[in-house]
Design a protein around this motif. Sequence first.
Motif, PDB file in Angstrom:
ATOM      1  N   LYS A 220       0.825  -1.204   0.000  1.00  0.00           N
ATOM      2  CA  LYS A 220       0.000   0.000   0.000  1.00  0.00           C
ATOM      3  C   LYS A 220       0.864   1.261   0.000  1.00  0.00           C
ATOM      4  CE  LYS A 220      -3.942   2.179   2.279  1.00  0.00           C
ATOM      5  NZ  LYS A 220      -4.963   2.043   3.371  1.00  0.00           N
ATOM      6  N   ALA A 221       2.043   1.186   0.618  1.00  0.00           N
ATOM      7  CA  ALA A 221       2.949   2.328   0.657  1.00  0.00           C
ATOM      8  C   ALA A 221       3.726   2.501  -0.641  1.00  0.00           C
ATOM      9  CB  ALA A 221       3.917   2.187   1.829  1.00  0.00           C
ATOM     10  N   GLY A 222       3.500   1.615  -1.618  1.00  0.00           N
ATOM     11  CA  GLY A 222       4.124   1.752  -2.929  1.00  0.00           C
ATOM     12  C   GLY A 222       5.421   0.998  -3.102  1.00  0.00           C
ATOM     13  N   LEU A 223       5.686   0.037  -2.229  1.00  0.00           N
ATOM     14  CA  LEU A 223       6.929  -0.720  -2.307  1.00  0.00           C
ATOM     15  C   LEU A 223       6.737  -2.013  -3.082  1.00  0.00           C
ATOM     16  CD1 LEU A 223       8.192  -0.380   1.379  1.00  0.00           C
ATOM     17  CD2 LEU A 223       8.837   1.026  -0.596  1.00  0.00           C
ATOM     18  N   ARG A 224       7.778  -2.408  -3.776  1.00  0.00           N
ATOM     19  CA  ARG A 224       7.820  -3.736  -4.395  1.00  0.00           C
ATOM     20  C   ARG A 224       8.391  -4.699  -3.351  1.00  0.00           C
ATOM     21  NH1 ARG A 224      12.122  -5.790  -7.328  1.00  0.00           N
ATOM     22  NH2 ARG A 224      12.951  -3.675  -7.585  1.00  0.00           N
ATOM     23  N   VAL A 225       7.641  -5.751  -3.049  1.00  0.00           N
ATOM     24  CA  VAL A 225       7.913  -6.555  -1.867  1.00  0.00           C
ATOM     25  C   VAL A 225       8.552  -7.892  -2.218  1.00  0.00           C
ATOM     26  CG1 VAL A 225       6.882  -7.656   0.155  1.00  0.00           C
ATOM     27  CG2 VAL A 225       5.999  -5.470  -0.646  1.00  0.00           C
ATOM     28  N   GLU A 226       9.490  -8.276  -1.387  1.00  0.00           N
ATOM     29  CA  GLU A 226      10.145  -9.580  -1.499  1.00  0.00           C
ATOM     30  C   GLU A 226      10.250 -10.186  -0.107  1.00  0.00           C
ATOM     31  OE1 GLU A 226      14.681 -11.315  -2.173  1.00  0.00           O
ATOM     32  OE2 GLU A 226      14.183  -9.316  -2.898  1.00  0.00           O
ATOM     33  N   GLU A 227       9.994 -11.489  -0.003  1.00  0.00           N
ATOM     34  CA  GLU A 227      10.229 -12.232   1.238  1.00  0.00           C
ATOM     35  C   GLU A 227      11.588 -12.909   1.169  1.00  0.00           C
ATOM     36  OE1 GLU A 227       7.291 -14.716   3.240  1.00  0.00           O
ATOM     37  OE2 GLU A 227       5.892 -14.111   1.659  1.00  0.00           O
ATOM     38  N   ARG A 228      12.238 -12.962   2.315  1.00  0.00           N
ATOM     39  CA  ARG A 228      13.520 -13.649   2.391  1.00  0.00           C
ATOM     40  C   ARG A 228      13.650 -14.219   3.798  1.00  0.00           C
ATOM     41  NH1 ARG A 228      18.408  -9.999   0.389  1.00  0.00           N
ATOM     42  NH2 ARG A 228      16.964  -9.835  -1.372  1.00  0.00           N
ATOM     43  N   ALA A 229      14.321 -15.340   3.951  1.00  0.00           N
ATOM     44  CA  ALA A 229      14.507 -15.940   5.272  1.00  0.00           C
ATOM     45  C   ALA A 229      15.989 -16.037   5.593  1.00  0.00           C
ATOM     46  CB  ALA A 229      13.867 -17.315   5.335  1.00  0.00           C
ATOM     47  N   ALA A 230      16.320 -15.857   6.868  1.00  0.00           N
ATOM     48  CA  ALA A 230      17.698 -15.952   7.327  1.00  0.00           C
ATOM     49  C   ALA A 230      17.784 -17.108   8.320  1.00  0.00           C
ATOM     50  CB  ALA A 230      18.131 -14.644   7.979  1.00  0.00           C
ATOM     51  N   PRO A 231      18.224 -18.303   7.876  1.00  0.00           N
ATOM     52  CA  PRO A 231      18.290 -19.449   8.789  1.00  0.00           C
ATOM     53  C   PRO A 231      19.522 -19.384   9.697  1.00  0.00           C
ATOM     54  CG  PRO A 231      19.036 -20.080   6.602  1.00  0.00           C
ATOM     55  CD  PRO A 231      18.593 -18.651   6.496  1.00  0.00           C
ATOM     56  N   PHE A 232      19.332 -19.833  10.934  1.00  0.00           N
ATOM     57  CA  PHE A 232      20.460 -19.914  11.871  1.00  0.00           C
ATOM     58  C   PHE A 232      20.224 -21.082  12.807  1.00  0.00           C
ATOM     59  CE2 PHE A 232      17.280 -17.262  13.796  1.00  0.00           C
ATOM     60  CZ  PHE A 232      17.333 -17.502  15.159  1.00  0.00           C
ATOM     61  N   THR A 233      21.302 -21.634  13.332  1.00  0.00           N
ATOM     62  CA  THR A 233      21.237 -22.814  14.183  1.00  0.00           C
ATOM     63  C   THR A 233      21.734 -22.479  15.588  1.00  0.00           C
ATOM     64  OG1 THR A 233      21.594 -24.271  12.286  1.00  0.00           O
ATOM     65  CG2 THR A 233      22.008 -25.203  14.468  1.00  0.00           C
ATOM     66  N   VAL A 234      21.013 -22.982  16.591  1.00  0.00           N
ATOM     67  CA  VAL A 234      21.399 -22.780  17.980  1.00  0.00           C
ATOM     68  C   VAL A 234      21.278 -24.092  18.730  1.00  0.00           C
ATOM     69  CG1 VAL A 234      20.820 -20.327  18.097  1.00  0.00           C
ATOM     70  CG2 VAL A 234      19.036 -22.029  18.498  1.00  0.00           C
ATOM     71  N   THR A 235      21.905 -24.163  19.883  1.00  0.00           N
ATOM     72  CA  THR A 235      21.805 -25.329  20.755  1.00  0.00           C
ATOM     73  C   THR A 235      20.816 -25.042  21.880  1.00  0.00           C
ATOM     74  OG1 THR A 235      23.559 -24.616  22.266  1.00  0.00           O
ATOM     75  CG2 THR A 235      24.236 -25.813  20.276  1.00  0.00           C
ATOM     76  N   TRP A 236      20.463 -26.093  22.634  1.00  0.00           N
ATOM     77  CA  TRP A 236      19.590 -25.867  23.778  1.00  0.00           C
ATOM     78  C   TRP A 236      20.250 -24.927  24.787  1.00  0.00           C
ATOM     79  CZ3 TRP A 236      15.129 -25.212  25.596  1.00  0.00           C
ATOM     80  CH2 TRP A 236      14.931 -25.130  26.974  1.00  0.00           C
ATOM     81  N   ALA A 237      21.571 -25.042  24.964  1.00  0.00           N
ATOM     82  CA  ALA A 237      22.267 -24.134  25.884  1.00  0.00           C
ATOM     83  C   ALA A 237      22.103 -22.676  25.440  1.00  0.00           C
ATOM     84  CB  ALA A 237      23.748 -24.501  25.966  1.00  0.00           C
ATOM     85  N   ASP A 238      22.115 -22.447  24.125  1.00  0.00           N
ATOM     86  CA  ASP A 238      21.914 -21.090  23.605  1.00  0.00           C
ATOM     87  C   ASP A 238      20.496 -20.598  23.890  1.00  0.00           C
ATOM     88  OD1 ASP A 238      24.476 -21.385  22.526  1.00  0.00           O
ATOM     89  OD2 ASP A 238      23.685 -22.058  20.582  1.00  0.00           O
ATOM     90  N   ILE A 239      19.518 -21.502  23.752  1.00  0.00           N
ATOM     91  CA  ILE A 239      18.123 -21.132  24.015  1.00  0.00           C
ATOM     92  C   ILE A 239      17.924 -20.838  25.501  1.00  0.00           C
ATOM     93  CG2 ILE A 239      15.740 -21.972  23.972  1.00  0.00           C
ATOM     94  CD1 ILE A 239      16.573 -23.615  21.482  1.00  0.00           C
ATOM     95  N   ASP A 240      18.517 -21.664  26.345  1.00  0.00           N
ATOM     96  CA  ASP A 240      18.444 -21.435  27.789  1.00  0.00           C
ATOM     97  C   ASP A 240      19.026 -20.061  28.126  1.00  0.00           C
ATOM     98  OD1 ASP A 240      18.260 -22.974  30.650  1.00  0.00           O
ATOM     99  OD2 ASP A 240      20.003 -21.647  30.570  1.00  0.00           O
ATOM    100  N   GLU A 241      20.164 -19.741  27.516  1.00  0.00           N
ATOM    101  CA  GLU A 241      20.788 -18.430  27.737  1.00  0.00           C
ATOM    102  C   GLU A 241      19.882 -17.304  27.248  1.00  0.00           C
ATOM    103  OE1 GLU A 241      25.141 -16.552  26.721  1.00  0.00           O
ATOM    104  OE2 GLU A 241      23.917 -17.254  25.033  1.00  0.00           O
ATOM    105  N   TRP A 242      19.244 -17.502  26.084  1.00  0.00           N
ATOM    106  CA  TRP A 242      18.343 -16.492  25.529  1.00  0.00           C
ATOM    107  C   TRP A 242      17.183 -16.217  26.465  1.00  0.00           C
ATOM    108  CZ3 TRP A 242      13.322 -17.979  23.478  1.00  0.00           C
ATOM    109  CH2 TRP A 242      12.612 -16.914  22.917  1.00  0.00           C
ATOM    110  N   ILE A 243      16.612 -17.283  27.015  1.00  0.00           N
ATOM    111  CA  ILE A 243      15.497 -17.107  27.941  1.00  0.00           C
ATOM    112  C   ILE A 243      15.948 -16.314  29.164  1.00  0.00           C
ATOM    113  CG2 ILE A 243      13.917 -18.312  29.508  1.00  0.00           C
ATOM    114  CD1 ILE A 243      13.815 -20.575  27.401  1.00  0.00           C
TER     115      ILE A 243
END
Length: 267
Positions: free
Chosen positions: A199-222
Amino acid sequence: MAADEISRDRRPSQIAAYFSRLSDTYGDGVYYGNRRKAVLEAIAPEFAAARELLDVGCGNGAYLTKFIAAPGSRRVTGVDLTFEMLLSARNRVGGPCRWIRANVAQLPFKPESFDFIFASHVIQFIGDVEGVVAEFVRCLQTGGVLIATGQRDDGVRQMLNAIVGEERWREYREVIFRRAARREADARPKDRYQNAFIKAGLRVEERAAPFTVTWADIDEWIRIRWMPLLPEAERDRANAMLADLAKQGVPQTLTQHEPLIIGRRDS
């Protein structure tokens, strides 16, 4: 809704107060670091061409440090609503940067001031998405690009739900994640964001950025992201829940995908 819960219909002052409590640690840890690295790799072609860069909702400068340290010549501006976040950003960013405290719905810039506007985990906190995206586009040069990340941040929580079951998950969510941003009722909120871009006049593209983490990383994030928001009286219970989760057979590694919406302002 819990007393401290933040939702996208809340006033800017409440959003600022919410994030002020996270100003020193938001974005720290392996989980966030791996996610940023994946996003920066995904947007590298657009970033390489940037000369006037705006990081809107820049927080404590986690992305700004990367933008400023990258090779090339560009002017970098950081905008955030929260004074404590901007102060933390100034302390951690080792390079020249303009700092402005402002509401993203009313940016204090002339039209077409930037050729690259970056908004990480911003638009899901906004009620008037169309209005704010239009404000971003007002500040975007012809040929410029607007990149928004973080339309959904539910991957970890969906995984935990699947492991412990719906009934037990409700208990975990109430204690650990109850101050999470309220999600939109839409089944596919990214459609709403994409429509605002279009609606704002932009041409739109989707893109994904995959990344891998461990359970220890998730625990730290929480512990970095959610524990600071818990009352002291509830932290022992939350710690016990995290210890219990580690025994529930959680995957040792987990691949997440940070979704990106890229809008280009064509001539």
